[in-house]
Design a protein around this motif. Structure first.
Motif, PDB file in Angstrom:
ATOM      1  N   ALA A  56      40.801  27.054  38.065  1.00  0.00           N
ATOM      2  CA  ALA A  56      40.520  28.467  37.802  1.00  0.00           C
ATOM      3  C   ALA A  56      39.045  28.603  37.438  1.00  0.00           C
ATOM      4  O   ALA A  56      38.467  27.718  36.805  1.00  0.00           O
ATOM      5  CB  ALA A  56      41.397  28.987  36.671  1.00  0.00           C
ATOM      6  N   ASP A  57      38.460  29.718  37.847  1.00  0.00           N
ATOM      7  CA  ASP A  57      37.054  29.978  37.562  1.00  0.00           C
ATOM      8  C   ASP A  57      36.943  31.212  36.670  1.00  0.00           C
ATOM      9  O   ASP A  57      37.543  32.251  36.974  1.00  0.00           O
ATOM     10  CB  ASP A  57      36.281  30.210  38.862  1.00  0.00           C
ATOM     11  CG  ASP A  57      34.829  30.543  38.606  1.00  0.00           C
ATOM     12  OD1 ASP A  57      34.149  29.758  37.919  1.00  0.00           O
ATOM     13  OD2 ASP A  57      34.371  31.610  39.082  1.00  0.00           O
ATOM     14  N   THR A  67      35.507  37.870  35.262  1.00  0.00           N
ATOM     15  CA  THR A  67      36.472  37.759  36.351  1.00  0.00           C
ATOM     16  C   THR A  67      37.066  36.362  36.316  1.00  0.00           C
ATOM     17  O   THR A  67      36.345  35.374  36.237  1.00  0.00           O
ATOM     18  CB  THR A  67      35.802  38.001  37.719  1.00  0.00           C
ATOM     19  OG1 THR A  67      35.169  39.279  37.697  1.00  0.00           O
ATOM     20  CG2 THR A  67      36.811  37.948  38.847  1.00  0.00           C
ATOM     21  N   VAL A  68      38.396  36.297  36.368  1.00  0.00           N
ATOM     22  CA  VAL A  68      39.095  35.020  36.415  1.00  0.00           C
ATOM     23  C   VAL A  68      39.734  34.916  37.792  1.00  0.00           C
ATOM     24  O   VAL A  68      40.478  35.802  38.206  1.00  0.00           O
ATOM     25  CB  VAL A  68      40.184  34.933  35.319  1.00  0.00           C
ATOM     26  CG1 VAL A  68      40.926  33.607  35.416  1.00  0.00           C
ATOM     27  CG2 VAL A  68      39.572  35.115  33.939  1.00  0.00           C
ATOM     28  N   THR A  69      39.428  33.818  38.505  1.00  0.00           N
ATOM     29  CA  THR A  69      39.935  33.612  39.864  1.00  0.00           C
ATOM     30  C   THR A  69      40.667  32.284  39.946  1.00  0.00           C
ATOM     31  O   THR A  69      40.178  31.270  39.460  1.00  0.00           O
ATOM     32  CB  THR A  69      38.776  33.614  40.888  1.00  0.00           C
ATOM     33  OG1 THR A  69      38.009  34.808  40.712  1.00  0.00           O
ATOM     34  CG2 THR A  69      39.290  33.540  42.313  1.00  0.00           C
ATOM     35  N   VAL A 101      41.615  38.446  38.412  1.00  0.00           N
ATOM     36  CA  VAL A 101      41.817  39.534  37.464  1.00  0.00           C
ATOM     37  C   VAL A 101      40.486  39.801  36.764  1.00  0.00           C
ATOM     38  O   VAL A 101      39.724  38.891  36.475  1.00  0.00           O
ATOM     39  CB  VAL A 101      42.942  39.203  36.448  1.00  0.00           C
ATOM     40  CG1 VAL A 101      42.591  38.005  35.594  1.00  0.00           C
ATOM     41  CG2 VAL A 101      43.258  40.385  35.577  1.00  0.00           C
ATOM     42  N   LYS A 102      40.220  41.075  36.525  1.00  0.00           N
ATOM     43  CA  LYS A 102      39.000  41.483  35.824  1.00  0.00           C
ATOM     44  C   LYS A 102      39.339  41.658  34.347  1.00  0.00           C
ATOM     45  O   LYS A 102      40.304  42.346  34.007  1.00  0.00           O
ATOM     46  CB  LYS A 102      38.473  42.792  36.406  1.00  0.00           C
ATOM     47  CG  LYS A 102      37.168  43.239  35.832  1.00  0.00           C
ATOM     48  CD  LYS A 102      36.685  44.492  36.561  1.00  0.00           C
ATOM     49  CE  LYS A 102      35.305  44.897  36.113  1.00  0.00           C
ATOM     50  NZ  LYS A 102      34.817  46.053  36.857  1.00  0.00           N
ATOM     51  N   ILE A 114      38.476  33.531  26.570  1.00  0.00           N
ATOM     52  CA  ILE A 114      39.380  33.714  27.707  1.00  0.00           C
ATOM     53  C   ILE A 114      40.051  32.374  27.988  1.00  0.00           C
ATOM     54  O   ILE A 114      39.380  31.357  28.130  1.00  0.00           O
ATOM     55  CB  ILE A 114      38.615  34.213  28.948  1.00  0.00           C
ATOM     56  CG1 ILE A 114      37.923  35.541  28.630  1.00  0.00           C
ATOM     57  CG2 ILE A 114      39.559  34.355  30.143  1.00  0.00           C
ATOM     58  CD1 ILE A 114      36.969  36.011  29.693  1.00  0.00           C
ATOM     59  N   VAL A 115      41.386  32.385  28.055  1.00  0.00           N
ATOM     60  CA  VAL A 115      42.158  31.153  28.266  1.00  0.00           C
ATOM     61  C   VAL A 115      43.035  31.316  29.499  1.00  0.00           C
ATOM     62  O   VAL A 115      43.749  32.306  29.642  1.00  0.00           O
ATOM     63  CB  VAL A 115      43.052  30.844  27.030  1.00  0.00           C
ATOM     64  CG1 VAL A 115      43.871  29.586  27.251  1.00  0.00           C
ATOM     65  CG2 VAL A 115      42.206  30.733  25.773  1.00  0.00           C
ATOM     66  N   VAL A 116      42.977  30.319  30.396  1.00  0.00           N
ATOM     67  CA  VAL A 116      43.817  30.303  31.593  1.00  0.00           C
ATOM     68  C   VAL A 116      44.794  29.139  31.450  1.00  0.00           C
ATOM     69  O   VAL A 116      44.389  27.993  31.295  1.00  0.00           O
ATOM     70  CB  VAL A 116      42.979  30.134  32.878  1.00  0.00           C
ATOM     71  CG1 VAL A 116      43.875  30.150  34.110  1.00  0.00           C
ATOM     72  CG2 VAL A 116      41.914  31.212  32.969  1.00  0.00           C
TER      73      VAL A 116
END
Length: 139
Positions: A56-57, A67-69, A101-102, A114-116
């Motif tokens: 994830a970026d 932005t998380v991609t 997601v923005k 921000i945590v993925v």
């Protein structure tokens, strides 16, 4: 000293301790072997959790938002994106590679983590990306 022939049975005080030591060693080996087998039979390997991986970026855009991609599938079924003090305080789910997601900040100048987290088939979750950013106020 008393002579012993090959066919005479020695008295109790003339016997060696080898049979006693042999029995003790055999019992010890049996107990250790039983413990190892019981560990595997009773589910020791089942306690090892699945490690989930994915790519994830997390990047900050020119408008001050993030932005998380999802960029790499790995063995993940889906990703959850969370961030405190933002519109993503409740987890946002990404279901396929390439989806993004923005993340918009609610308060200007406040640091946001921000945590993925990637989740696999068994429901096991692993944090695959985490970034601390200062986001602008949403417009």
């Amino acid at each position: 000293m008393k002579e012993i022939s090959l066919f005479d049975v020695p008295d109790a005080d003339e016997r060696g301790v080898s049979p006693v030591i042999g029995v003790i060693l055999m019992v010890a080996i049996t107990v250790i072997l039983a413990a190892v087998i019981a560990t595997f039979v009773l589910g020791f390997p089942d306690q090892v959790s699945e490690s989930v991986n994915a790519g994830a970026d997390i990047s900050k855009s020119s408008d001050g938002n993030a932005t998380v991609t999802w960029i790499s599938q790995g063995n993940a079924e889906y990703l959850n994106v969370t961030a405190k003090n933002t519109d993503a305080s409740n987890p946002v789910q990404l279901k396929q590679v390439g989806e993004s997601v923005k993340v918009t900040g609610n308060t200007a100048g406040v640091s946001t983590n921000i945590v993925v987290t990637a989740y696999g088939e068994s429901g096991t979750g692993t944090v695959v990306a985490q970034k601390e950013l200062v986001l602008n106020e949403s417009s």
